[in-house]
Design a protein around this motif. Structure first.
Motif, PDB file in Angstrom:
ATOM      1  N   GLY A   8      27.694  38.238  42.069  1.00  0.00           N
ATOM      2  CA  GLY A   8      27.069  39.396  42.686  1.00  0.00           C
ATOM      3  C   GLY A   8      27.526  40.703  42.084  1.00  0.00           C
ATOM      4  N   ARG A   9      27.511  41.738  42.908  1.00  0.00           N
ATOM      5  CA  ARG A   9      27.812  43.093  42.444  1.00  0.00           C
ATOM      6  C   ARG A   9      29.227  43.198  41.887  1.00  0.00           C
ATOM      7  N   ASN A  10      30.181  42.473  42.496  1.00  0.00           N
ATOM      8  CA  ASN A  10      31.565  42.537  42.026  1.00  0.00           C
ATOM      9  C   ASN A  10      31.726  42.012  40.599  1.00  0.00           C
TER      10      ASN A  10
ATOM     11  N   GLN B   9      23.640  25.318  33.496  1.00  0.00           N
ATOM     12  CA  GLN B   9      24.145  25.249  32.123  1.00  0.00           C
ATOM     13  C   GLN B   9      24.335  26.636  31.519  1.00  0.00           C
ATOM     14  N   THR B  10      24.193  27.683  32.365  1.00  0.00           N
ATOM     15  CA  THR B  10      24.172  29.058  31.855  1.00  0.00           C
ATOM     16  C   THR B  10      25.297  29.880  32.473  1.00  0.00           C
TER      17      THR B  10
ATOM     18  N   PRO C 292      30.213  31.242  35.352  1.00  0.00           N
ATOM     19  CA  PRO C 292      29.183  30.290  35.783  1.00  0.00           C
ATOM     20  C   PRO C 292      28.392  30.834  36.964  1.00  0.00           C
ATOM     21  N   MET C 293      27.106  30.457  37.044  1.00  0.00           N
ATOM     22  CA  MET C 293      26.223  31.019  38.059  1.00  0.00           C
ATOM     23  C   MET C 293      26.232  30.221  39.370  1.00  0.00           C
ATOM     24  N   ARG C 294      26.563  28.919  39.306  1.00  0.00           N
ATOM     25  CA  ARG C 294      26.646  28.060  40.491  1.00  0.00           C
ATOM     26  C   ARG C 294      25.405  28.200  41.388  1.00  0.00           C
TER      27      ARG C 294
END
Length: 554
Positions: free
Chosen positions: A485-487, A538-539, A545-547
């Motif tokens: 997110g923003r953090n 995978q990105t 990682p986006m999780r």
């Protein structure tokens, strides 16, 4: 309300408003009456009392102010300086806002207006009352204080307006209102406007109005599946940085087509010229164009020959262009109603759209007022930094190079590259070519950082709690949770880029995006959700990682 024609028969003049007032309203950028104005102005001009129900931001101020001004200006025989109209409002902010609007509308008629509210210098109010005013816009408590002091004489009042009557009752002004009604003549016109028609509002109407015309304006309901999918975002900037900020934001957003709204035609011309100098295909649209010029500008915009249309509200009335991907408020609209009209030009026919607003720090209250009226959150973001812009342009250059490599036909350039490679490292040669390409396109126009302005205060906790978790998305749309997110410095453009590049999804299919401190929510087509989740697992963004997963409800 109709689609926006500016024909004379559809404007304020057709409602019976005098030409001087019509000119004043048009000069402020309004040519078409809103629904509440169409319904309330004719009976008020006819001398009828009106009991109106309409939400904030629907144009109520002009609905009562224009007939009031016309009545006051026509009436004679009263002592010089006598107060002829009394407008009662619940708060000092609304008193200032309504008084300013009445002043702007009535300036050509020579009507004097005075706001009276607590917290203002009493001596200043006394001096103004002694000089004489035609219209007083006041909070009930301060108006009654002046009446009891003998400094506000209401015996010549011909029109009384109660604006936001329900809020005045909520604030405990019921007794003050009754005392003020006792101080004005029985033979008068009374207009009462309220967002709700509770029993106590109807009781006031029954006691103080004569056979009122009932006017009710309800919000239009979007048919299922047809509502706009618009991501709304604001950037807080200094006025001096607005043009540079807009250029950066457009560069980052990379719109397929955008309409940029300005208040004045001079601003439209100046901004169009500046954007064109920065390499953006911008066209101006305002009332100073001939019909032939207007048609030519719109034809180029519809045909995608130009990318950006810079326009005034008046000139953009009636535009119906479905492919607009972005709407930009270069200046904050004068009212929530104007904001809704502007951003309604994107997100058409179920398409995704983006509404961008440039806000000065002093305007944050107006921004929050828009949020409260539209019941939608406008996410505040920071203007792209120099580093982010350079990274974005390098991405564009890489894409262009890959396309050129795929197309081939490079043989005629090989001798030059081979000659340079004999004297220099081949990677240095390639890097120099990229530098030349970037300098030729952008020069050094973005070497300076734009001053960062802290975002406006958040919505109060009581209201924020109700908005903390958005409702489930509509049918055919899935909301995905992303664990950044923003953090982590995540921006909407990062999420859109990841989805379009990795999952091969058209950016126009991506819906609303919300970015919180520790996570983000993205609306995507339900039938593509699984493929997007697999691709994003995978990105990484910024090495993290986006999780991704489906959002959980309940």
């Amino acid at each position: 309300m109709d689609s926006g024609t500016t024909a004379e028969g559809d404007g304020f003049g057709a409602l019976g408003i005098e030409p001087a007032l019509v000119a004043a309203v048009n000069g402020l950028g309004y040519e078409e009456p809103t629904a509440i104005q169409r319904a309330a102005i004719p009976p008020l001009l006819a001398g009828r009392d009106v009991l109106g129900q309409a939400a904030t931001g629907t144009g109520k101020t002009a609905a009562f102010a224009l007939p009031l001004l016309q009545r006051v200006a026509r009436r004679g025989g009263e002592p010089a300086g006598a107060v002829r109209a009394l407008v009662l409002v619940p708060t000092r902010e609304l008193a200032m806002q309504v008084a300013e609007a009445v002043h702007k509308y009535g300036r050509a008629l020579g009507v004097a207006v005075l706001p009276i509210y607590g917290g203002q210098s009493l001596q200043q109010q006394l001096r103004a009352l002694q000089r004489g005013v035609d219209v007083v816009v006041a909070t009930p408590g301060r108006a009654l204080d002046h009446v009891r002091r003998g400094t506000l004489d209401l015996r010549a009042v011909d029109v009384v307006v109660l604006d936001e009557a329900d809020e005045m009752l909520d604030l405990g002004f019921a007794e003050d209102l009754e005392a003020l009604f006792a101080a004005v003549p029985a033979e008068r016109q009374t207009a009462l406007f309220s967002a709700t028609m509770a029993r106590r509002i109807l009781a006031i109407a029954q006691r103080h109005q004569r056979d009122p015309e009932h006017v009710t304006i309800v919000d239009e309901v979007q048919p299922a599946g047809e509502g706009p999918r618009v991501r709304e975002v604001a950037y807080v900037v200094r006025r001096a940085d607005k043009v540079a900020a807009l250029a950066r934001i457009l560069d980052m957003e990379d719109p397929t087509s955008a309409i940029v709204f300005c208040r004045m035609r001079t601003e439209v011309d100046e901004l169009t010229e500046t954007l064109a100098a920065r390499g953006l295909g911008a066209e101006a649209l305002h009332g100073g164009l001939t019909q032939e010029q207007r048609d030519r500008v719109l034809r180029r915009f519809r045909d995608n020959t130009s990318d950006v249309l810079v326009a005034t509200d008046v000139a953009a009335r009636g535009l119906d262009i479905e492919h607009v991907s972005h709407v930009v408020n270069f200046d904050l609209p004068a009212s929530p109603d104007a904001y809704v009209h502007r951003i309604g030009r994107t997100g058409r026919a179920g398409r995704a759209g983006v509404a961008i607003t440039l806000v000065e720090a002093r305007e944050h209250r107006l921004l929050r007022n828009i949020e409260q009226t539209t019941k939608r959150r406008i996410v505040t973001e920071s203007v792209p930094t120099v580093h982010e812009m350079r990274a974005r342009r390098l991405e564009h250059t890489r894409d262009a190079l890959e396309t050129t490599l795929a197309e081939g036909d490079l043989e005629r350039f090989r001798p030059l590259v081979e000659a340079l490679a004999a004297e220099h490292d081949v990677f240095d040669v390639a890097a120099a070519a990229v530098k030349l390409a970037l300098d030729a396109r952008d020069g050094a126009q973005d070497d300076e950082e734009i001053v960062h302005i802290p975002p406006p205060p958040p919505i109060p906790p009581a209201r924020q709690a109700a908005k903390r978790r958005p409702p489930p998305p509509k049918a055919g749309v899935e909301r995905l949770y992303v664990g950044l997110g923003r953090n982590a410095g995540i921006r909407p453009a990062d999420l859109v880029g990841a989805i379009t590049n990795e999952a091969r999804i058209d950016a126009r299919a991506i819906g609303a995006i919300e970015i919180a401190d520790r996570f983000s929510l993205v609306e995507v087509p339900s039938d593509a959700a699984d493929a997007i989740i697999r691709a994003l697992r995978q990105t990484t963004i910024r090495g993290k990682p986006m999780r991704p997963r489906r959002e959980r409800f309940g």
